[in-house]
Design a protein around this motif. Structure first.
Motif, short mmCIF file in Angstrom:
data_model
loop_
_atom_site.label_atom_id
_atom_site.label_comp_id
_atom_site.label_asym_id
_atom_site.label_seq_id
_atom_site.Cartn_x
_atom_site.Cartn_y
_atom_site.Cartn_z
N PRO A 97 0.95 -1.38 0.13
CA PRO A 97 -0.14 -0.02 -0.02
C PRO A 97 0.85 1.21 -0.17
N GLY A 98 1.99 1.38 0.96
CA GLY A 98 2.74 2.63 0.84
C GLY A 98 3.68 2.68 -0.49
N GLY A 99 4.23 1.62 -0.91
CA GLY A 99 4.95 1.81 -2.06
C GLY A 99 4.17 1.99 -3.31
N MET A 100 3.08 1.47 -3.46
CA MET A 100 2.23 1.77 -4.82
C MET A 100 1.76 2.85 -4.81
N ILE A 101 1.41 3.76 -3.88
CA ILE A 101 1.14 5.24 -3.77
C ILE A 101 2.54 6.09 -4.31
N LEU A 102 3.47 5.76 -3.33
CA LEU A 102 4.60 6.88 -3.70
C LEU A 102 5.37 6.31 -4.94
N THR A 103 5.48 5.00 -5.65
CA THR A 103 6.04 4.92 -7.04
C THR A 103 4.91 5.45 -8.02
N GLY A 104 3.81 5.06 -7.73
CA GLY A 104 2.73 5.71 -8.78
C GLY A 104 2.82 7.16 -9.22
N PHE A 105 3.06 7.84 -8.01
CA PHE A 105 3.15 9.57 -7.89
C PHE A 105 4.42 9.76 -8.55
N MET A 106 5.50 9.21 -8.07
CA MET A 106 6.96 9.35 -8.93
C MET A 106 6.85 9.21 -10.04
N LEU A 107 6.22 8.40 -10.65
CA LEU A 107 6.29 8.03 -12.12
C LEU A 107 5.34 8.96 -13.07
N GLN A 108 4.11 9.73 -12.14
CA GLN A 108 3.17 10.21 -12.88
C GLN A 108 3.88 11.86 -12.90
N PHE A 109 4.30 12.37 -11.91
CA PHE A 109 4.60 13.63 -11.50
C PHE A 109 6.31 13.70 -11.57
N TYR A 110 6.85 13.43 -12.82
CA TYR A 110 8.28 13.32 -12.98
C TYR A 110 8.80 14.78 -13.87
N ARG A 111 7.87 15.58 -14.33
CA ARG A 111 8.28 16.41 -15.28
C ARG A 111 8.70 17.84 -14.88
N THR A 112 8.33 18.23 -13.56
CA THR A 112 8.65 19.42 -13.21
C THR A 112 9.32 19.26 -11.98
N VAL A 113 10.47 20.46 -11.58
CA VAL A 113 11.56 20.12 -10.36
C VAL A 113 10.94 20.17 -9.22
N PRO A 114 9.81 20.99 -8.90
CA PRO A 114 9.07 20.99 -7.62
C PRO A 114 8.49 19.61 -7.15
N ALA A 115 7.93 19.03 -8.39
CA ALA A 115 7.07 17.66 -8.14
C ALA A 115 8.15 16.60 -7.94
N VAL A 116 9.29 16.85 -8.42
CA VAL A 116 10.32 15.77 -8.44
C VAL A 116 11.01 15.67 -6.91
N VAL A 117 11.37 17.11 -6.62
CA VAL A 117 11.86 17.27 -5.11
C VAL A 117 10.85 16.66 -3.91
N PHE A 118 9.65 16.84 -4.16
CA PHE A 118 8.52 16.69 -3.37
C PHE A 118 8.38 15.31 -3.36
N TRP A 119 8.24 14.54 -4.26
CA TRP A 119 8.12 13.07 -4.35
C TRP A 119 9.25 12.49 -3.95
N GLN A 120 10.40 12.86 -4.11
CA GLN A 120 11.68 11.91 -4.06
C GLN A 120 11.82 12.14 -2.48
N TRP A 121 11.57 13.33 -1.84
CA TRP A 121 11.92 13.58 -0.36
C TRP A 121 10.50 12.56 0.47
N VAL A 122 9.39 12.75 0.14
CA VAL A 122 8.58 11.85 0.54
C VAL A 122 8.79 10.27 0.44
N ASN A 123 9.34 9.76 -0.82
CA ASN A 123 9.65 8.84 -0.76
C ASN A 123 11.03 8.12 -0.07
N GLN A 124 11.93 9.02 0.02
CA GLN A 124 13.26 8.83 1.19
C GLN A 124 12.92 8.86 2.33
#
Length: 322
Positions: A97-124
């Motif tokens: 449940p945790g990995g599917m949400i984070l992975t799905g959002f990282m794969l979807q929101f990868y185009r802009t720098v703020p989105a990349v920074v936010f989701w990588q931070w949440v994932n780590q």
């Protein structure tokens, strides 16, 4: 008919842990995401039943199936070294449940720098909690080490993702979709060793075949941590490599262009389908209790073991963590 529990060993693996298939079956059981929602009182009952079984004081009328279910809950929720209840988010049963949400959002929101920074931070942040929860608890980790590990892994993931995003702007779109996986893989190579650096410095506790502590080995720690890193990257790889290929093709279809709002939930769902299989498969790549020849240990530890035990201890064993 009353079940005969006289020869039942609750700590004996239900499946052969020397084989890959046996380990996968074992981890399918203890990483079952349904155990995440099991009430606290039921987990406490499971621990009580496991402890009573170890002492040979199982309540009359107890069935083997009840003990097997108790062991499943115990293995999914309690640390193998300390016996303490693990936090819910850090359990391997929460990886789906945790990995599917984070992975799905990282794969979807990868185009802009703020989105990349936010989701990588949440994932780590999630990974740091999982790594701490599933560490080898025989080697204590200080708050300073945890903070340094978290900062280093997050910085590595964000720096990798942002720099690769910049480098792949002119590359085919599919290449850009693979950037999150590169960032996750790079961060895993940093986060796990950093979180468990005490084991690399002081050594991991190794035991003989009778579970007696016989020393600490840095070489054993390096092997265990390397195996965990490989397992974590393997766990993420199929979903983060093949799903971008699938989405790249699906998003060209007319009906997918009309429902862009559903792209993220769709990727989350597909990530869950990958992880439901990959979590136990990746955890089962290597035995959780590793076996290492004494001859491979550090010279000083090897000599100490041979002086005390002679040739009676050809192998040592240690919990590599998850």
């Amino acid at each position: 008919m009353k079940a005969d529990l006289s020869g039942f060993d609750i700590d004996a693996p239900r499946w052969d842990q020397r084989t890959f298939l046996g380990r996968v079956k074992h981890f399918f059981s203890i990483t079952d995401p349904r155990t995440v929602v099991v009430p606290e009182r039921e987990l406490d009952w499971a621990k009580m039943m496991v402890e009573k079984s170890r002492m040979g004081t199982v309540p009359p009328g107890t069935q083997v199936e009840q003990l097997l279910y108790a062991k499943k809950l115990y293995d999914s929720a309690f640390h193998p070294d300390t016996g303490e209840k693990m936090n819910v988010i850090g359990r391997m049963s929460f990886q789906v449940p945790g990995g599917m949400i984070l992975t799905g959002f990282m794969l979807q929101f990868y185009r802009t720098v703020p989105a990349v920074v936010f989701w990588q931070w949440v994932n780590q942040s999630f990974n740091a909690l999982v790594n701490y929860t599933n560490r080898n608890a025989a080697s204590p980790t200080s708050i300073r080490q945890m903070a340094l590990s978290y900062f280093t892994a997050t910085t590595t993931a964000v720096a990798t993702a942002v720099s690769m995003n910049m480098l792949t702007k002119r590359a085919p779109p599919l290449v850009g979709r693979w950037v999150p996986f590169a960032a996750v893989a790079a961060a895993n190579c940093v986060n796990i060793p950093m979180m468990r650096q005490q084991e690399l410095i002081q050594g991991i506790c190794v035991k003989d075949g009778n579970q007696n502590d016989i020393g600490h080995s840095r070489r054993a720690a390096a092997i265990g941590i390397t195996q965990v890193v490989i397992s974590r990257i393997t766990m993420a790889a199929p979903g983060m490599i093949f799903l971008p290929v699938l989405m790249e093709r699906l998003e060209r279809l007319h009906f997918m262009k009309k429902v862009k709002v559903l792209h993220a939930p769709f990727q989350v769902l597909l990530c869950g389908c990958f992880l439901i299989f990959m979590v136990p498969v990746a955890c089962g790549l290597f035995p959780q209790t590793c076996e290492l020849p004494v001859s491979y240990l550090e010279p000083e530890l090897r000599d100490t073991i041979r002086i005390k035990h002679g040739e009676l201890v050809p192998y040592v064993y240690f919990n590599k963590g998850l």
